[in-house]
Each structure stands twice: as C-alpha cells, then as structure tokens.
Design an enzyme around this catalytic site. Sequence first.
Site, PDB file in Angstrom:
ATOM      1  CE  LYS A  32      -2.916   0.810   3.619  1.00 35.41           C
ATOM      2  NZ  LYS A  32      -2.783   2.206   4.100  1.00 35.41           N
ATOM      3  CG  ASP A 329       0.935   0.210   9.648  1.00 34.82           C
ATOM      4  OD1 ASP A 329       0.608   1.068  10.481  1.00 34.82           O
ATOM      5  OD2 ASP A 329       1.253   0.494   8.481  1.00 34.82           O
TER       6      ASP A 329
HETATM    7  C1  S3P Z   1       2.867   4.901   6.205  1.00 31.17           C
HETATM    8  C2  S3P Z   1       3.507   5.262   7.355  1.00 31.17           C
HETATM    9  C3  S3P Z   1       3.028   4.897   8.687  1.00 31.17           C
HETATM   10  C4  S3P Z   1       2.069   3.720   8.630  1.00 31.17           C
HETATM   11  C5  S3P Z   1       1.021   3.912   7.580  1.00 31.17           C
HETATM   12  C6  S3P Z   1       1.659   4.054   6.209  1.00 31.17           C
HETATM   13  C7  S3P Z   1       3.405   5.366   4.922  1.00 31.17           C
HETATM   14  O1  S3P Z   1       2.337   6.000   9.247  1.00 31.17           O
HETATM   15  O2  S3P Z   1       1.462   3.532   9.886  1.00 31.17           O
HETATM   16  O3  S3P Z   1       0.140   2.820   7.554  1.00 31.17           O
HETATM   17  O4  S3P Z   1       3.007   4.853   3.871  1.00 31.17           O
HETATM   18  O5  S3P Z   1       4.261   6.259   4.932  1.00 31.17           O
HETATM   19  P1  S3P Z   1       3.114   7.177  10.019  1.00 31.17           P
HETATM   20  O6  S3P Z   1       3.998   7.862   9.071  1.00 31.17           O
HETATM   21  O7  S3P Z   1       2.025   8.084  10.533  1.00 31.17           O
HETATM   22  O8  S3P Z   1       3.855   6.492  11.126  1.00 31.17           O
END
Ligand code: S3P
Length: 466
Positions: A32, A329
């Site tokens: 994702k 996550d």
């Molecule tokens: C993500 C970073 C993380 C993660 C999120 C996806 C990303 O969040 O929890 O599901 O794609 O950069 P944070 O940057 O808020 O830690």
Amino acid sequence: MSGHEVGLDGGERATFRPSGPLRGSLTPPADKSISHRAAIIGAMADGPTRVTNFLDSDDTRSTLAAVARLGAMVNPEPLNGMPDEFVIEGVGPTGPRSFDRIDVGNAGTLMRLLPGWLAGVEGGLWRMDGDASIRQRPVDRIARPLAEMGAQIEVTDGRFPPIRIDGTSLEGIAYELPVASAQVKSCILLAGLGANGPTTVIEPVATRDHTEVMLAAAGADIVREPGRVTLNPGPTLSLDEVEVPSDISSAAFFLVAGSIVKGSEVVIDRCGVNPTRTGIIDILRRMGADIEVEPQTGAEGEPIARITVRPSPLTGTRVDGAEIPLAIDELPLLALAACFASGETVIADAEELKAKESDRIAVVVDALSGFGAEIEALEDGMRIIGSGGIRGGDVDSHGDHRIAMLGAIAGIASEQGVTVENMDAAAVSYPAFQQDLKRLVVPVQSDSPLAASSSPTQSSIICHFS
Ligand code: S3P
C-alpha cells in the site's frame, strides 16, 4: 448460526470459527505504501511511468483518483478492477490543476503526502477531505513544517482535515521530526522538490524509506546519511517503471496465523522485505517463531523474498524504541501473537498507535480482553500476559482494516471463534483477505487425527452473515 458459509457478498459481519491448519502458498496484495508513492511521484514526474502490480484497494484507488483530478492521465483507467499494469502520464512538478474537493476516503498516507507536492505549486488552490475517520487524524504534523517552508495551509480546529492549500513558493528547511513518521518525512521531501534551497529531514529513529528509494530511482538529488536525508531541488523526475512488491503488512496476518495455528505451513511469495518494514519478522523470531526468509530477485530498490512460516512455541518479549516504526502497523498482530505466547510481552513507546485508523491501543486491548486475554493498556502501548491461547468473542473493527483482519486471525486460532462487525473495512488494504484465508485453511476431516483432537465446536468453516 449454521456451519455453512452463507456468502462473501459484502456482508458486514463475519464469524471466523476455530480452524484446521493453514497450508499453501500466497502472494499477498501489493504494498500500500509503495502504491501510494508510485501514483503520487508518477504524477509529479515529467513523462510516463509504467506501474505493475499496483494495489487494488479502497485506499490506493483514492490516490489514483486524486492524481487523475490533478490532471495525470492513467491508462488504461481502472474501471472494472485494477489492470495488471498501467501508465501514469505525469503532469510535472508545477502542472497539477486546482481542484476544490480531493476526497482521500480513508487514506491517511494520501492526506499527508499529497499536500507536500501541492503546497509549492504557485497559484493553485486545493481542498482535501475524507471520511469520518480521516477527520479525526492529525494533519498539524504536516501543516507545521510546511508552514515553516512558507506554505499557506489551513487545517480544521488547528489539527484535522479538511485542509485548504493555497500553492506558493517554498523555502528549504532542516526539520527534526518530533514523531517518527514516514508520512511526515515524505511530505517534507516532496515539498523540498519544489523549494528554493536544500531540505533536510532529521529522523530520531528510522521509518520506512520508500519515498527516498523511489525519489532516488526517479533521479532526484537525494543524499541519505544515518538519521538524516537531504533533498536538493533541481532535477526533473523521471520514474520510467515501478514494480510494486507484495505488502509485508498484509502478509503479517499469515505470518502470525502460521505461527500460532497448529500444523500450519504457509509460504508467502514475492513479499517486500525492505529492512524498514521487517520488524514483524525480527520480533516474531525473537519470540521463537519459525520463519525462513529466502531472498528473491525482483524490482530494483525494494528487496523481495519468499517467506515460510510454521508454528512454534512463542515466548513473550519487549518491543520498544527504534523497533516501533519498523513494525508500527503490525503491533496489533504482535499483541495477538503475545496472547498465544508464554510469559509477558510489553509494547512501549508506541503512542502513535492512538493516531491510526482507530485508537489501536484502546481498540486492541478492548478486543483481546474480550477474547479472554490478560492484557492492559499502557499510556504508550500495552502489556500482555500470554496463556497459550484465547477463548474468542466479538469485535467491532471500528472501520479499521487491520482490526477487522486481526479479528479474523484471532477467530481461526481461538477456542470458540470470533465475530467481526464491519469486516468490510478489510477492503481498505486487502479486499481479497477472506478469500485468501479460506483458500489456505485446510478443512478438518472428521476421520483425521486433527479432528479427533479438536473440541466438538471446532470447524474449519468460516461463516459469514450480514
Ligand atoms: C505509512 C507510514 C506509517 C504507517 C502507515 C503508512 C506510509 O504512518 O502507519 O500505515 O506509507 O508512509 P506514520 O507515518 O504516521 O507512522
């Protein structure tokens, strides 16, 4: 409730009964995080980017729709399911059209990355909003550094979406992240591409580095040093080709299921194993899990591997500090694994869990204690006393995809099963989750030794009803 499956057709409530082993191989859906970045950086590039294995999910469709609103052409358009590959015709760094309502749906990554690009596009005007959950997720964390760069960005109540961006010229800054967040780091780096002068992001602890990897591949002048990354504006971006690997965060549900459901053997193929994402493997192994990782050849920049998992006795552990962003996550799943372990597990320094799609400290503690686990919330995490298993019960996903899938894995590994309300939230990252789970679960034959050793309530059938 009958023992028969009654359909997969959008039922919002699903019951996952104790199952037989999980056996077979699986290629989880595309990553994702990398899919969001491919769409956004592809749209910022000058010229076409060929994308293969883009994630077909609610979140990443929101991102593709957003870049299309900005003028990037997506060919062929993903009308009836995502094509195996498509081409994004980038509009270039200064080319996005103004648009009054970009709908990010549930996608926090889109909400936090895209403003980095738009804030520096002089003369443009954009408003961004999303669903009820997005409206409770903080965006002041990006608004503050962007404002330091000179951006004109308004957020709601000083903290939340909807947001309004009036594009203007930006100055490079040096910014030390107050929270470990790849989304904030990425937002500032994207803003730095169009700024006057270099932009440096200092990270107290490492977070996922997919933006740095992709920007470097696109020809950006990016200098990576331990704990900091500097971006010098100048070069135009040209991405050519992105092959998105499978998502380790989706694979993680099967890494935990394969570790705790007796008799399992699950092979996960072509899984992304970027070291900024593999905390789940390291932590499970430290708990005693039997996980083999064999590197595979694949796309440049993002390593992939075949991962094999088999059950093994687990013991409790402590997860904190620099390990938290590497498994952010997957921490709810690690809490579930800890219920099946012996001894104490503590997850600390993880206050960020409160700012996810749900408050993942409160929701996980509530769910797992409802399943009979000994678990308590801490200010910055949780503490679990493992007892080798859980009874089961009910959980509401609160619209959080990872909680919905956690409930499913808890159910098949439990003594009595788990009913998940709002199971359809899984579509945010893993629309085919239930089909994949069903395919891997081996039915318990009534004359097999496994069935003989099972309790009378056990069945491998996953029952759905709405
Ligand atoms: C993500 C970073 C993380 C993660 C999120 C996806 C990303 O969040 O929890 O599901 O794609 O950069 P944070 O940057 O808020 O830690």
